[in-house]
Write a protein that holds these residues in place. Structure first.
Motif, PDB file in Angstrom:
ATOM      1  N   LEU A  74      -6.126  -1.672   0.103  1.00 59.10           N
ATOM      2  CA  LEU A  74      -4.744  -1.695   0.595  1.00 59.10           C
ATOM      3  C   LEU A  74      -3.922  -2.683  -0.224  1.00 59.10           C
ATOM      4  O   LEU A  74      -2.764  -2.423  -0.553  1.00 59.10           O
ATOM      5  N   SER A 132      -7.271   5.640  -2.065  1.00 58.58           N
ATOM      6  CA  SER A 132      -8.196   4.620  -2.580  1.00 58.58           C
ATOM      7  C   SER A 132      -9.332   4.329  -1.603  1.00 58.58           C
ATOM      8  O   SER A 132     -10.479   4.177  -2.015  1.00 58.58           O
ATOM      9  N   ALA A 174      -3.106  -1.106  -3.495  1.00 56.21           N
ATOM     10  CA  ALA A 174      -2.012  -0.143  -3.327  1.00 56.21           C
ATOM     11  C   ALA A 174      -0.673  -0.871  -3.238  1.00 56.21           C
ATOM     12  O   ALA A 174       0.331  -0.415  -3.803  1.00 56.21           O
ATOM     13  N   VAL A 211       2.582  -0.367  -5.666  1.00 56.31           N
ATOM     14  CA  VAL A 211       3.900  -0.046  -5.103  1.00 56.31           C
ATOM     15  C   VAL A 211       4.904  -1.115  -5.512  1.00 56.31           C
ATOM     16  O   VAL A 211       6.070  -0.810  -5.793  1.00 56.31           O
ATOM     17  N   THR A 238       0.032   6.850   0.673  1.00 55.99           N
ATOM     18  CA  THR A 238      -0.796   7.769  -0.110  1.00 55.99           C
ATOM     19  C   THR A 238      -1.848   7.019  -0.923  1.00 55.99           C
ATOM     20  O   THR A 238      -3.030   7.385  -0.907  1.00 55.99           O
ATOM     21  N   LEU A 239      -1.436   5.990  -1.618  1.00 57.75           N
ATOM     22  CA  LEU A 239      -2.396   5.221  -2.421  1.00 57.75           C
ATOM     23  C   LEU A 239      -3.463   4.570  -1.548  1.00 57.75           C
ATOM     24  O   LEU A 239      -4.634   4.508  -1.932  1.00 57.75           O
ATOM     25  N   SER A 240      -3.065   4.079  -0.385  1.00 59.58           N
ATOM     26  CA  SER A 240      -4.032   3.449   0.514  1.00 59.58           C
ATOM     27  C   SER A 240      -5.085   4.445   0.969  1.00 59.58           C
ATOM     28  O   SER A 240      -6.290   4.180   0.907  1.00 59.58           O
ATOM     29  N   PHE A 242       2.805   3.890  -0.829  1.00 61.40           N
ATOM     30  CA  PHE A 242       1.815   2.947  -0.291  1.00 61.40           C
ATOM     31  C   PHE A 242       0.821   3.670   0.617  1.00 61.40           C
ATOM     32  O   PHE A 242      -0.390   3.467   0.510  1.00 61.40           O
ATOM     33  N   TRP A 261       6.150  -6.396  -1.627  1.00 58.75           N
ATOM     34  CA  TRP A 261       4.865  -5.704  -1.740  1.00 58.75           C
ATOM     35  C   TRP A 261       3.790  -6.638  -2.290  1.00 58.75           C
ATOM     36  O   TRP A 261       2.634  -6.564  -1.877  1.00 58.75           O
TER      37      TRP A 261
END
Length: 149
Positions: free
Chosen positions: A33, A65, A36, A40, A60-62, A58, A10
């Motif tokens: 990205l 954000s 994120a 992760v 979801t966070l991407s 990843f 990651w």
């Protein structure tokens, strides 16, 4: 295939995404990205976090954000001088005296150190005109005091 997805995978992805942001994007898309991917990577260090959870985190966070940035990014400031780089617009509503006649609805007007192409009704030199509009690189003028029709 993803059974060996480790935290440093990651972080490598994060570095690649941040390099992409710095070299080609300039829109902060890849930066978020990459952020994120860093998070992760930290989560992947926790024992028991499977690759499915990592991919879900990843994604979801991407998404969160990027949409958060679009919603709360600072608005560009309005200039105190909106016509600063639009020289023709600075002359709207200003009056000038024609140095040359307007013939066939086209003429020239010297303003400061610049010769402008002007359009308007045929008028003799020495006539007072008012700039009413900028059309491309030409100023559209009307005789001062003439009613718009």
């Amino acid at each position: 295939m993803f059974d060996t997805l480790l935290y440093w995978h990651w972080w490598i992805l994060a570095v690649v995404l941040i390099i992409l942001e710095l070299t080609i994007s300039g829109t902060f898309f890849f930066l978020f990205l990459g952020g994120a991917a860093v998070i992760v990577g930290l989560a992947a260090m926790i024992p028991g976090v499977t690759w499915e959870i990592q991919l879900f985190l990843f994604a979801t966070l991407s998404i969160v954000s990027v949409f958060s940035w679009r919603k709360w990014k600072p608005k560009p400031r309005e200039s105190e001088h909106p016509t600063l780089n639009k020289r023709g617009h600075q002359y709207i509503d200003r009056q000038f005296t024609l140095g040359e006649p307007i013939v066939n609805n086209t003429g020239k007007l010297i303003v400061a150190d610049t010769t402008w192409k002007i359009t308007g009704p045929d008028l003799p030199s020495g006539t007072q005109v008012t700039v009413v509009e900028v059309v491309g690189t030409a100023l559209r003028v009307e005789k001062t005091g003439a009613e718009a029709g």
